[in-house]
Design an enzyme around this catalytic site. Structure first.
Site, PDB file in Angstrom:
ATOM      1  N   GLY A  41      -4.431  -0.872   5.872  1.00 57.55           N
ATOM      2  CA  GLY A  41      -4.985  -0.085   4.533  1.00 57.55           C
ATOM      3  C   GLY A  41      -4.949  -1.359   3.531  1.00 57.55           C
ATOM      4  O   GLY A  41      -4.811  -2.575   4.118  1.00 57.55           O
ATOM      5  N   ARG A 329       3.662  11.044 -14.846  1.00 60.53           N
ATOM      6  CA  ARG A 329       3.335  12.019 -14.027  1.00 60.53           C
ATOM      7  C   ARG A 329       4.313  12.947 -13.824  1.00 60.53           C
ATOM      8  O   ARG A 329       4.383  14.455 -13.765  1.00 60.53           O
ATOM      9  CB  ARG A 329       3.110  11.501 -12.471  1.00 60.53           C
ATOM     10  N   HIS A 400       2.492  13.630  -3.702  1.00 64.42           N
ATOM     11  CA  HIS A 400       1.590  12.658  -4.077  1.00 64.42           C
ATOM     12  C   HIS A 400       1.965  11.294  -3.361  1.00 64.42           C
ATOM     13  O   HIS A 400       0.929  10.632  -2.842  1.00 64.42           O
ATOM     14  CB  HIS A 400       1.035  12.642  -5.510  1.00 64.42           C
ATOM     15  N   GLU A 424       3.041   1.033  -0.098  1.00 63.78           N
ATOM     16  CA  GLU A 424       3.917   2.202  -0.099  1.00 63.78           C
ATOM     17  C   GLU A 424       5.110   2.199   0.961  1.00 63.78           C
ATOM     18  O   GLU A 424       5.970   3.252   0.423  1.00 63.78           O
ATOM     19  CB  GLU A 424       3.126   3.443   0.009  1.00 63.78           C
TER      20      GLU A 424
HETATM   21  C1  LIG Z   1      -5.703  11.173  -3.405  1.00 68.12           C
HETATM   22  C2  LIG Z   1      -5.128   9.788  -3.824  1.00 68.12           C
HETATM   23  C3  LIG Z   1      -5.467   9.090  -4.873  1.00 68.12           C
HETATM   24  C4  LIG Z   1      -4.884   8.014  -5.322  1.00 68.12           C
HETATM   25  N1  LIG Z   1      -5.290   7.217  -6.219  1.00 68.12           N
HETATM   26  C5  LIG Z   1      -4.576   5.841  -6.557  1.00 68.12           C
HETATM   27  C6  LIG Z   1      -4.997   5.212  -7.736  1.00 68.12           C
HETATM   28  O1  LIG Z   1      -6.242   5.500  -8.375  1.00 68.12           O
HETATM   29  N2  LIG Z   1      -4.377   4.071  -8.220  1.00 68.12           N
HETATM   30  C7  LIG Z   1      -3.176   3.657  -7.455  1.00 68.12           C
HETATM   31  O2  LIG Z   1      -2.970   2.631  -7.635  1.00 68.12           O
HETATM   32  N3  LIG Z   1      -2.883   4.429  -6.563  1.00 68.12           N
HETATM   33  C8  LIG Z   1      -3.579   5.509  -6.063  1.00 68.12           C
HETATM   34  N4  LIG Z   1      -2.910   6.205  -4.980  1.00 68.12           N
HETATM   35  C9  LIG Z   1      -2.080   5.746  -4.225  1.00 68.12           C
HETATM   36  C10 LIG Z   1      -2.537   4.582  -3.321  1.00 68.12           C
HETATM   37  O3  LIG Z   1      -3.925   5.147  -2.774  1.00 68.12           O
HETATM   38  C11 LIG Z   1      -1.668   4.397  -1.905  1.00 68.12           C
HETATM   39  O4  LIG Z   1      -0.031   4.244  -2.443  1.00 68.12           O
HETATM   40  C12 LIG Z   1      -1.962   3.159  -1.200  1.00 68.12           C
HETATM   41  O5  LIG Z   1      -3.336   3.181  -0.998  1.00 68.12           O
HETATM   42  C13 LIG Z   1      -1.039   2.810  -0.088  1.00 68.12           C
HETATM   43  O6  LIG Z   1      -1.675   1.845   0.687  1.00 68.12           O
HETATM   44  P1  LIG Z   1      -0.940   1.174   1.744  1.00 68.12           P
HETATM   45  O7  LIG Z   1      -1.754   0.135   2.214  1.00 68.12           O
HETATM   46  O8  LIG Z   1       0.462   0.854   1.513  1.00 68.12           O
HETATM   47  O9  LIG Z   1      -1.035   2.273   2.962  1.00 68.12           O
HETATM   48  P2  LIG Z   1      -2.162   3.178   3.665  1.00 68.12           P
HETATM   49  O10 LIG Z   1      -3.515   2.895   2.926  1.00 68.12           O
HETATM   50  O11 LIG Z   1      -1.796   4.667   3.893  1.00 68.12           O
HETATM   51  O12 LIG Z   1      -2.416   2.506   4.980  1.00 68.12           O
HETATM   52  C14 LIG Z   1      -1.348   2.797   6.170  1.00 68.12           C
HETATM   53  C15 LIG Z   1      -1.918   2.098   7.138  1.00 68.12           C
HETATM   54  O13 LIG Z   1      -1.020   2.229   8.283  1.00 68.12           O
HETATM   55  C16 LIG Z   1      -1.536   2.739   9.612  1.00 68.12           C
HETATM   56  N5  LIG Z   1      -0.288   3.221  10.205  1.00 68.12           N
HETATM   57  C17 LIG Z   1       0.451   3.928   9.698  1.00 68.12           C
HETATM   58  N6  LIG Z   1       1.434   4.437  10.614  1.00 68.12           N
HETATM   59  C18 LIG Z   1       1.056   3.741  11.764  1.00 68.12           C
HETATM   60  C19 LIG Z   1       1.613   3.568  12.940  1.00 68.12           C
HETATM   61  N7  LIG Z   1       2.832   4.044  13.564  1.00 68.12           N
HETATM   62  N8  LIG Z   1       0.845   2.734  13.886  1.00 68.12           N
HETATM   63  C20 LIG Z   1      -0.108   1.969  13.687  1.00 68.12           C
HETATM   64  N9  LIG Z   1      -0.735   2.267  12.321  1.00 68.12           N
HETATM   65  C21 LIG Z   1      -0.071   3.100  11.403  1.00 68.12           C
HETATM   66  C22 LIG Z   1      -2.824   3.557   9.193  1.00 68.12           C
HETATM   67  O14 LIG Z   1      -3.593   3.571  10.253  1.00 68.12           O
HETATM   68  C23 LIG Z   1      -3.101   2.825   7.886  1.00 68.12           C
HETATM   69  O15 LIG Z   1      -4.191   1.552   8.305  1.00 68.12           O
HETATM   70  C24 LIG Z   1      -3.514   7.379  -4.669  1.00 68.12           C
HETATM   71  C25 LIG Z   1      -3.218   8.179  -3.564  1.00 68.12           C
HETATM   72  C26 LIG Z   1      -3.773   9.435  -3.229  1.00 68.12           C
HETATM   73  C27 LIG Z   1      -3.081  10.372  -2.118  1.00 68.12           C
END
Ligand SMILES: Cc1cc2nc3c(=O)[nH]c(=O)nc-3n(C[C@H](O)[C@H](O)[C@H](O)COP(=O)(O)OP(=O)(O)OC[C@H]3O[C@@H](n4cnc5c(N)ncnc54)[C@H](O)[C@@H]3O)c2cc1C
Length: 633
Positions: A41, A329, A400, A424
């Site tokens: 992500g 929030r 959320h 996250e």
């Molecule tokens: C609807 C919605 C709207 C949002 N809007 C906003 C916004 O406008 N502004 C803001 O700041 N935040 C927003 N957020 C929060 C934000 O989107 C997330 O906190 C953030 O995108 C998380 O990014 P990340 O890279 O940490 O994880 P993610 O994007 O969740 O990526 C996780 C990755 O890990 C991989 N993965 C997970 N477990 C495993 C495993 N066991 N083995 C292999 N791969 C795995 C998945 O395939 C994925 O590639 C929003 C959240 C939601 C739900």
């Protein structure tokens, strides 16, 4: 035991001096190191691309078929940065201050200041990549406001900010895949962390297409696997979001921090039936122009358009005149629940309040609103069948985001040396409540600008050799294979979803928006029963050597049940209300959260022990910000 590695010196110099003091790996040696990144992500893709750009060999894993499918793509509203383009009084210090206050003084000052400082680099980086942020007529980047701030500092690309940012990070990643510096493993799920002499030295993965389980060695491991909101079954998270990678690392020694800190978002499409498996967010950006209200009369059945202004209670504007609809929030969610609990809720279930755009449409016209929020309005209409240009949206709070996650020090390293946690999945910057538009900021700060420096400090001391014959590689792989066999052999009567729903109800009713000692204690007794039911009565069709989504979900649910129990224990331990953690026993006369700084000004970091969890405390020191009662009045 917990050393947060916060550098000495004044707040504004900490990161600068820390970067200078970190050990470097010389360019010729970087290519001798392999780093595993789980998750692509925003946090994982930016980290993998940046580390490959530096010369490390990166192995990137995702259970999705493409990095572009990560949950990050769902982010709608925007990303914060202290650019002060609006000339409205913003600064790095103000972003820092708002974030510390927004998190109800339960985050580390040093981390949050660094985040605010880096926020400006993120915007430059993304613009350079071509991310199409909204612009003013004159070409400057445009901003809007989000909750908990009185300045406009949120950069956005309509309601698709996450998607556009992810395309930027993905392009950077693809460039390195083409350079053979990143090898991407799609449809691979991490099932375990491999440690050797207490250090992270690899992972076990399952190929989701053919079921093959393998051990993969590396010099360091990075988890960027997202949040665990789906422990509640219904949430705004992507259906596949889960806690498995983090939980299995936790069982290998990584402490889990503040697990009970969950964010409930105030503006989601309300639950409409028991058959739902997903809830949909209506971005917080809508509270820039939408006004939240309920009828002044209880159980008012009239069409909202026929309720005149003086018979409406714009309760957020009434209770919080200075922040109005843009309170954070946690505050907005609690007030919505309170209105509904008192009988002012609207719609069929009476578990909804209105978010109304009538005034802004009258003031600026429908086209103006469409330009800013068009895709969100379309989404609302497609799901509910109602036209929000013509009548108010109905909204209600929903799970959320999770502020809790694996504990990390200032270098983003967990309690297992070599295991780094980003985005996250870690607990680092948001305290007890995350402000809107700051998750994207944190994920990209971690991936583009922090880890690429700090991982070098760990690797500079790591040997170039990995003992790939070490028994732990074989043993972890065997254990994962046995677990898959065990799951498939149960052949019970209940589906994974059915059991997950039961877990969700326990969580929402007892560990949700409002928590009490009594309910938390009651729920703690329910988890062992549910665990027992799962391991004796789940039914997983199909086999292990094929694409088997039920098997995938079952493994994740087993972890969610264990996590849920820890969340309840953490919530029970924290005898105070702060941010999203609202304990009914601890509230002010005006129903605001009542913190207890004397006894709970710490991060709770839980160590996994077979029979129980042990609590460790990281005391939080506030040298720059005075602890006060949070007020948005
Ligand atoms: C609807 C919605 C709207 C949002 N809007 C906003 C916004 O406008 N502004 C803001 O700041 N935040 C927003 N957020 C929060 C934000 O989107 C997330 O906190 C953030 O995108 C998380 O990014 P990340 O890279 O940490 O994880 P993610 O994007 O969740 O990526 C996780 C990755 O890990 C991989 N993965 C997970 N477990 C495993 C495993 N066991 N083995 C292999 N791969 C795995 C998945 O395939 C994925 O590639 C929003 C959240 C939601 C739900």
């Amino acid at each position: 035991m917990l050393n947060s590695q916060i550098p000495n010196g004044p707040l504004s110099d900490k990161w600068k001096s820390h970067k200078f003091n970190l050990n470097l790996v010389n360019p010729a040696n970087k290519r001798k190191y392999t780093v595993i990144v789980v998750g692509t992500g925003l946090a994982g893709a930016s980290a993998a691309a940046s580390m490959a750009e530096l010369g490390y060999n990166v192995l990137a894993f995702s259970y999705h078929e493409s990095p572009r499918r990560a949950h990050s793509i769902a982010a709608q509203g925007g990303i914060n940065a202290a650019k002060n383009y609006q000339n409205d009084g913003d600064s790095v210090y103000r972003l820092f201050y708002d974030t510390i206050k927004g998190g109800d003084y339960r985050a580390r000052e040093a981390n949050v200041y660094r985040l605010a400082e880096i926020s400006n680099n993120i915007i430059d980086q993304c613009v350079a990549q071509g991310v199409p942020f909204a612009r003013e007529y004159g070409g400057h980047l445009s901003n809007r406001s989000f909750g908990g701030a009185q300045v406009s500092r949120t950069f956005y690309a309509r309601g698709q900010t996450g998607q556009q940012l992810l395309l930027g990070a993905y392009s950077a990643l693809i460039r390195q895949m083409n350079n053979n510096k990143v090898k991407f493993f799609p449809r691979h799920e991490m099932l375990d962390l491999i440690t050797i002499d207490g250090e992270a030295k690899g992972i076990v993965t399952r190929n989701l297409i053919n079921g093959k389980i393998e051990s993969i060695p590396a010099h360091a491991v990075v988890l960027a696997t997202g949040g665990y909101g789906n422990v509640f079954y219904l949430s705004t998270n992507a259906m596949a979001s889960n806690v498995t990678a983090a939980w299995r690392a936790h069982k290998k020694g990584a402490f889990f921090a503040n697990p009970c800190f969950t964010q409930i978002h105030p503006t989601c499409i309300p639950v409409s039936s028991d058959h739902q498996s997903k809830l949909t967010l209506m971005s917080e950006s809508l509270r820039n122009d939408g006004r939240v209200w309920v009828p002044k009369k209880k159980n008012d059945e009239r069409n909202p358009n026929s309720i005149p202004d003086d018979e409406r209670d714009y309760y957020l504007e009434r209770l919080y005149p200075s922040f109005g609809n843009l309170v954070p929030r946690d505050v907005a969610s609690r007030r919505a629940k309170e209105m509904c609990d008192q009988g002012f809720g609207v719609g069929q279930t009476k578990l909804a309040v209105y978010l109304d755009f009538k005034d802004v449409i009258n003031r600026n016209g429908k086209d103006w609103v469409k330009e800013k929020y068009g895709n969100l309005f379309d989404m609302y209409k497609q799901i509910t069948g109602e036209n929000p240009y013509e009548q108010p949206m109905s909204i209600y709070p929903a799970v959320h985001y999770t502020m809790g996650g694996l504990w990390v020090d200032y270098n983003l390293m967990s309690t297992i040396p070599g295991l780094h946690i980003l985005g996250e999945a870690n607990f680092s910057d948001h305290g007890a409540n995350r402000l809107g538009a700051s998750a994207l900021m944190q994920g990209l700060a971690d991936g583009y600008f922090i880890l690429p420096y700090t991982i070098g400090n760990y690797l500079s001391k790591a040997s170039h050799d990995i003992d790939i014959e070490h028994n732990n590689f074989k043993q972890s792989k065997n254990e994962c294979e046995d677990k898959v066999k065990q799951l498939l052999s149960i052949k019970g009567k209940r589906t994974v979803d059915d059991l997950h729903k039961e877990l969700g109800k326990i969580m929402w009713n007892n560990v949700g928006m409002s928590r009490s000692k009594e309910n938390l204690k009651k729920s703690i007794d329910l988890f062992p029963e549910l665990k027992n039911e799962f391991w004796n009565n789940v039914n997983i069709p199909g086999s292990s050597n094929e694409l088997n989504p039920e098997l995938e979900k079952a493994g994740r649910l087993a972890d969610f049940i264990e996590l849920g129990e820890l969340m309840a224990k953490d919530a029970l331990n924290r005898n105070e209300s702060c941010g999203g953690h609202f304990r009914e026993e601890y509230q002010t006369d005006e129903n605001e959260a009542k913190r207890n700084d004397e006894d709970f000004k710490y991060v709770s970091a839980w160590e996994y022990k077979k029979e129980n969890h042990a609590l460790h405390k990281e005391e939080l020191n506030f040298e720059n910000v005075k602890l006060t009662t949070r007020s948005y009045k």
